[in-house]
Write a protein that holds these residues in place. Sequence first.
Motif, PDB file in Angstrom:
ATOM      1  N   GLN A  59       0.806  -1.216   0.000  1.00 38.03           N
ATOM      2  CA  GLN A  59       0.000   0.000   0.000  1.00 38.03           C
ATOM      3  C   GLN A  59       0.843   1.271   0.000  1.00 38.03           C
ATOM      4  OE1 GLN A  59      -2.377  -0.605   3.512  1.00 38.03           O
ATOM      5  NE2 GLN A  59      -3.687  -2.158   2.547  1.00 38.03           N
ATOM      6  N   SER A  60       2.139   1.121  -0.146  1.00 36.75           N
ATOM      7  CA  SER A  60       3.065   2.259  -0.247  1.00 36.75           C
ATOM      8  C   SER A  60       2.880   3.251   0.895  1.00 36.75           C
ATOM      9  CB  SER A  60       2.877   2.972  -1.600  1.00 36.75           C
ATOM     10  OG  SER A  60       3.131   2.105  -2.662  1.00 36.75           O
ATOM     11  N   TRP A  61       3.037   2.755   2.119  1.00 37.31           N
ATOM     12  CA  TRP A  61       2.936   3.641   3.270  1.00 37.31           C
ATOM     13  C   TRP A  61       3.999   4.724   3.177  1.00 37.31           C
ATOM     14  CZ3 TRP A  61       1.888   0.666   8.470  1.00 37.31           C
ATOM     15  CH2 TRP A  61       0.671  -0.025   8.359  1.00 37.31           C
ATOM     16  N   LEU A  62       3.645   5.938   3.578  1.00 32.95           N
ATOM     17  CA  LEU A  62       4.548   7.078   3.501  1.00 32.95           C
ATOM     18  C   LEU A  62       5.831   6.811   4.288  1.00 32.95           C
ATOM     19  CD1 LEU A  62       4.959  10.077   2.659  1.00 32.95           C
ATOM     20  CD2 LEU A  62       3.965  10.693   4.883  1.00 32.95           C
ATOM     21  N   GLY A  63       6.971   7.035   3.632  1.00 29.37           N
ATOM     22  CA  GLY A  63       8.258   6.913   4.301  1.00 29.37           C
ATOM     23  C   GLY A  63       8.806   5.507   4.397  1.00 29.37           C
ATOM     24  N   ILE A  64       8.080   4.521   3.852  1.00 28.91           N
ATOM     25  CA  ILE A  64       8.487   3.127   3.965  1.00 28.91           C
ATOM     26  C   ILE A  64       9.089   2.638   2.651  1.00 28.91           C
ATOM     27  CG2 ILE A  64       7.710   0.760   4.425  1.00 28.91           C
ATOM     28  CD1 ILE A  64       7.647   2.644   6.832  1.00 28.91           C
ATOM     29  N   THR A  65      10.252   2.007   2.748  1.00 29.53           N
ATOM     30  CA  THR A  65      10.891   1.383   1.593  1.00 29.53           C
ATOM     31  C   THR A  65      11.002  -0.111   1.855  1.00 29.53           C
ATOM     32  OG1 THR A  65      12.181   3.387   1.191  1.00 29.53           O
ATOM     33  CG2 THR A  65      12.922   1.370   0.102  1.00 29.53           C
ATOM     34  N   CYS A  66      10.626  -0.912   0.855  1.00 31.26           N
ATOM     35  CA  CYS A  66      10.610  -2.366   1.032  1.00 31.26           C
ATOM     36  C   CYS A  66      11.495  -3.055   0.006  1.00 31.26           C
ATOM     37  CB  CYS A  66       9.187  -2.914   0.904  1.00 31.26           C
ATOM     38  SG  CYS A  66       8.052  -2.324   2.162  1.00 31.26           S
ATOM     39  N   SER A  67      11.854  -4.266   0.313  1.00 32.49           N
ATOM     40  CA  SER A  67      12.565  -5.146  -0.610  1.00 32.49           C
ATOM     41  C   SER A  67      12.187  -6.578  -0.270  1.00 32.49           C
ATOM     42  CB  SER A  67      14.085  -4.953  -0.497  1.00 32.49           C
ATOM     43  OG  SER A  67      14.772  -5.868  -1.325  1.00 32.49           O
ATOM     44  N   ASN A  68      11.613  -7.273  -1.240  1.00 35.34           N
ATOM     45  CA  ASN A  68      11.216  -8.671  -1.034  1.00 35.34           C
ATOM     46  C   ASN A  68      10.334  -8.844   0.208  1.00 35.34           C
ATOM     47  OD1 ASN A  68      12.694  -9.515  -3.316  1.00 35.34           O
ATOM     48  ND2 ASN A  68      14.563  -9.673  -2.083  1.00 35.34           N
ATOM     49  N   SER A  69       9.320  -8.002   0.307  1.00 38.49           N
ATOM     50  CA  SER A  69       8.330  -8.081   1.384  1.00 38.49           C
ATOM     51  C   SER A  69       8.875  -7.709   2.759  1.00 38.49           C
ATOM     52  CB  SER A  69       7.706  -9.491   1.459  1.00 38.49           C
ATOM     53  OG  SER A  69       7.058  -9.794   0.244  1.00 38.49           O
ATOM     54  N   ARG A  70      10.105  -7.233   2.817  1.00 35.41           N
ATOM     55  CA  ARG A  70      10.667  -6.780   4.090  1.00 35.41           C
ATOM     56  C   ARG A  70      10.863  -5.277   4.064  1.00 35.41           C
ATOM     57  NH1 ARG A  70      12.807 -10.340   7.683  1.00 35.41           N
ATOM     58  NH2 ARG A  70      12.234  -8.598   9.057  1.00 35.41           N
ATOM     59  N   VAL A  71      10.592  -4.645   5.187  1.00 36.58           N
ATOM     60  CA  VAL A  71      10.809  -3.206   5.329  1.00 36.58           C
ATOM     61  C   VAL A  71      12.295  -2.971   5.574  1.00 36.58           C
ATOM     62  CG1 VAL A  71      10.276  -1.153   6.697  1.00 36.58           C
ATOM     63  CG2 VAL A  71       8.488  -2.842   6.233  1.00 36.58           C
ATOM     64  N   ILE A  72      12.931  -2.209   4.678  1.00 38.36           N
ATOM     65  CA  ILE A  72      14.374  -1.983   4.800  1.00 38.36           C
ATOM     66  C   ILE A  72      14.708  -0.546   5.195  1.00 38.36           C
ATOM     67  CG2 ILE A  72      14.946  -3.829   3.182  1.00 38.36           C
ATOM     68  CD1 ILE A  72      15.450  -1.623   1.077  1.00 38.36           C
ATOM     69  N   ALA A  73      13.744   0.372   5.105  1.00 39.05           N
ATOM     70  CA  ALA A  73      14.019   1.758   5.478  1.00 39.05           C
ATOM     71  C   ALA A  73      12.750   2.447   5.956  1.00 39.05           C
ATOM     72  CB  ALA A  73      14.621   2.531   4.307  1.00 39.05           C
ATOM     73  N   ILE A  74      12.897   3.262   7.008  1.00 36.32           N
ATOM     74  CA  ILE A  74      11.835   4.143   7.489  1.00 36.32           C
ATOM     75  C   ILE A  74      12.425   5.547   7.515  1.00 36.32           C
ATOM     76  CG2 ILE A  74      10.273   4.703   9.378  1.00 36.32           C
ATOM     77  CD1 ILE A  74      10.435   1.810  10.285  1.00 36.32           C
ATOM     78  N   LYS A  75      11.891   6.455   6.670  1.00 36.07           N
ATOM     79  CA  LYS A  75      12.400   7.822   6.581  1.00 36.07           C
ATOM     80  C   LYS A  75      11.232   8.787   6.770  1.00 36.07           C
ATOM     81  CE  LYS A  75      15.925   6.468   3.185  1.00 36.07           C
ATOM     82  NZ  LYS A  75      16.460   6.733   1.819  1.00 36.07           N
ATOM     83  N   LEU A  76      11.164   9.393   7.950  1.00 31.41           N
ATOM     84  CA  LEU A  76      10.087  10.325   8.269  1.00 31.41           C
ATOM     85  C   LEU A  76      10.648  11.590   8.928  1.00 31.41           C
ATOM     86  CD1 LEU A  76       7.548   7.732   9.748  1.00 31.41           C
ATOM     87  CD2 LEU A  76       7.403   8.846   7.503  1.00 31.41           C
ATOM     88  N   PRO A  77      11.639  12.254   8.319  1.00 26.91           N
ATOM     89  CA  PRO A  77      12.209  13.453   8.932  1.00 26.91           C
ATOM     90  C   PRO A  77      11.285  14.659   8.766  1.00 26.91           C
ATOM     91  CG  PRO A  77      13.225  13.067   6.803  1.00 26.91           C
ATOM     92  CD  PRO A  77      12.306  11.907   7.049  1.00 26.91           C
ATOM     93  N   GLY A  78      11.321  15.560   9.765  1.00 24.26           N
ATOM     94  CA  GLY A  78      10.622  16.825   9.655  1.00 24.26           C
ATOM     95  C   GLY A  78       9.129  16.721   9.471  1.00 24.26           C
ATOM     96  N   MET A  79       8.493  15.724  10.080  1.00 28.29           N
ATOM     97  CA  MET A  79       7.051  15.526   9.926  1.00 28.29           C
ATOM     98  C   MET A  79       6.251  16.095  11.097  1.00 28.29           C
ATOM     99  SD  MET A  79       6.624  13.854   7.043  1.00 28.29           S
ATOM    100  CE  MET A  79       4.979  13.184   7.227  1.00 28.29           C
TER     101      MET A  79
END
Length: 716
Positions: A59-79
């Motif tokens: 569902q392309s959650w804001l700030g979430i980066t995935c690879s092969n069904s695993r979350v590899i990055a959470i980037k939520l600066p200045g929110m």
Amino acid sequence: MATDAITGLAALLLATAFVMVTADTNSDDVTALNTLYTTLHSPWQLTSWVSQNGDPCGQSWLGITCSNSRVIAIKLPGMGLGGTLGYNMNILTALTELDMSNNNLGGNDIPYNLPPNLERLNLEKNNFTGTLPYSISHMATLKYLKLGHNQVSNVNVEFNQLTNLTTLDLSYNTFSGTLPESFSSLTTLTTLYLQNNRFTGTLGVLSDLPLTDLNVANNQFSGWIPEKLKSIGNLQTSGNSFSNSPATPQATPPQRPSPTRNPTDSNNSHSTDSKNNPSSGSNGGNVGVSDGGKRKVGGGGVAGIVISLVVLGAMLAFFVIKWKSMRRQHEEDLEKNVPLTHLASGKFKQLRPMNTVSPAGKEGLQRTVSMNLKPPSKIGFHKSSDKNDHLNKSVETKKTNLSSIRATAYTVADLQMATESFSTNNMIGEGTFGRVYRGQLSNQKVLAVKKINSSTLPTNPSDFFIELVANISKLNHPNLSELKGYCAEHGQCLLAYDFYRNGSLHDFLHLSDGYNEPLSWNSRVKIALGSARALEYLHETCVPSVIHKNFKSANILLDTELNPHVSDCGFADLIPNQELQESDENSGYRAPEVAMSGQYSEKSDVYSFGVVMLELLTGRKAFDSSRPWSQQWLARWAAPQLHDIEALEQMVDPALEGLYLAKSLSRFADAIALCLQAEPEFRPPMSEVVQSLLRLVQRSGVRAVELADSRRRHES
């Protein structure tokens, strides 16, 4: 045409199903992000995020980066995010980058349970306080760590394993004290920002790091700036108390030793110093004393003074050591005529007097028990012209220490006869500190004799053991296993307690012998309440407080009326923390922060108590390797389901046969959930747990369950 349409529709459905399958996010990652969303106070800015289930990757959650069904990055600066980080982010095992910078997070410590395999962690410009979590010490893959512009005051991180770290920013916090020695292990560190803190001491630990960018401005550093650091291109050191002297013993490598000289030959001394130290003619740290305006006493004179002081100090140390040796020999001569039980070392933490306790009665009523818990007098070292008199006073003080022990002193022969020479037939258990034997004295009194392994005691085990006995004998509560006696003869360290025929709660729950009936719900609540009161006494009545460290169902003994008595109290500090963590069984009771740092606290005892309550609720072991992997650790499996009524009813011990009230069960589960909070600061003190269990008894009609249980037994 119809066939083509059906075929096309089938293909579309297949493609959709394929996308849904490939988009499904790992369930652990979903759980962690759901929790994070909740602890961030469910902000509207996080579009697509939800507090339950969802598909962050698909569902392309804001700030979430995935690879092969695993979350590899959470980037939520200045929110503008508030709240704090989730308590279970350690299950994001594929996460390599976490950037929550420039928000309003915090108000308390950074959580322990950070993702373990991070390469980049950026929490700068938030409101975190307190201590850096020790879990950072184990992030061997970490390359980039930015924690600047917070209010953190304590480092509490070992940097030995962080050998991949290239950037470290701790600036604009409230750190104090000297730099950690483990900084020297940061062999890849190129950028270090420490400005605007309260660090003290010197920069020597940074000398050999490959730094290209260093800012230590506006701290309280002193001493000299190492020469290697002066070559850094981007170096900022203003706002400290560094020395301006160009030549220092700390900053310059050791020089070649000067030739032996006659101290009276000042001309030769001056010429030699000039050759070996070109700066000696300047202000290079020499003390200048004019001699008729013709010559000065330089570094050689200072060296001579220093050498003289060293020699004088060595002679003084020799005589002190000699005197102590003679004194020790004299003490040993005295002790040959003094029984071992008359000696105590005074090296243990003492308990100050306590006034009252609140024991657990059968009806939940409180009564007051007065106690005299005055600690043993410490050995006083007073000036005396007679050394023998001084030593005699020391021995008398040790006797006074022994007299404060409120337990019977048995001989080795007494306990050997009682246990049939510690026969294996009489062994009833083996724990962290040694084996336990059933012993029957000549007066028919039955004891449980714990034979302490001397390897668990420090140097001079006999002396330490006496102090241990003195401390344990002060613990006095109806729900503690009371020390009845001890023995400290011929190198033996033995403790004697009351023998409880019903054994331990662990055995009663998990080792059915065909004779004991299953514990009723009323009995389980009663055991939980009594055990809670024991911990409340240790934590909140004893001064200083006593941390159990090894609280588990195997250390809760049951008398004939199923009243609980907590054992192994008072001597967990004698062994290193990690030794209590070795077995899988113990790991089932271990709080998350203990698993990370090895450090125990009152709150880690509270967590262990929550696990024991789970055992009472479910009838399952804290750790059970025979179950499926997801259910082996009881707390991990059960805790997420405690607020789900249907799941809770499925978890209840089948041996109860439904004989419990739903309200009572729900309130019991609520108390467990509080005790099992991942963050220690969110767990209640034991006094609150006691009160919640008392309210459970008063409001939930446990008496009705007891009557129903009695009716069932009568009918059977």
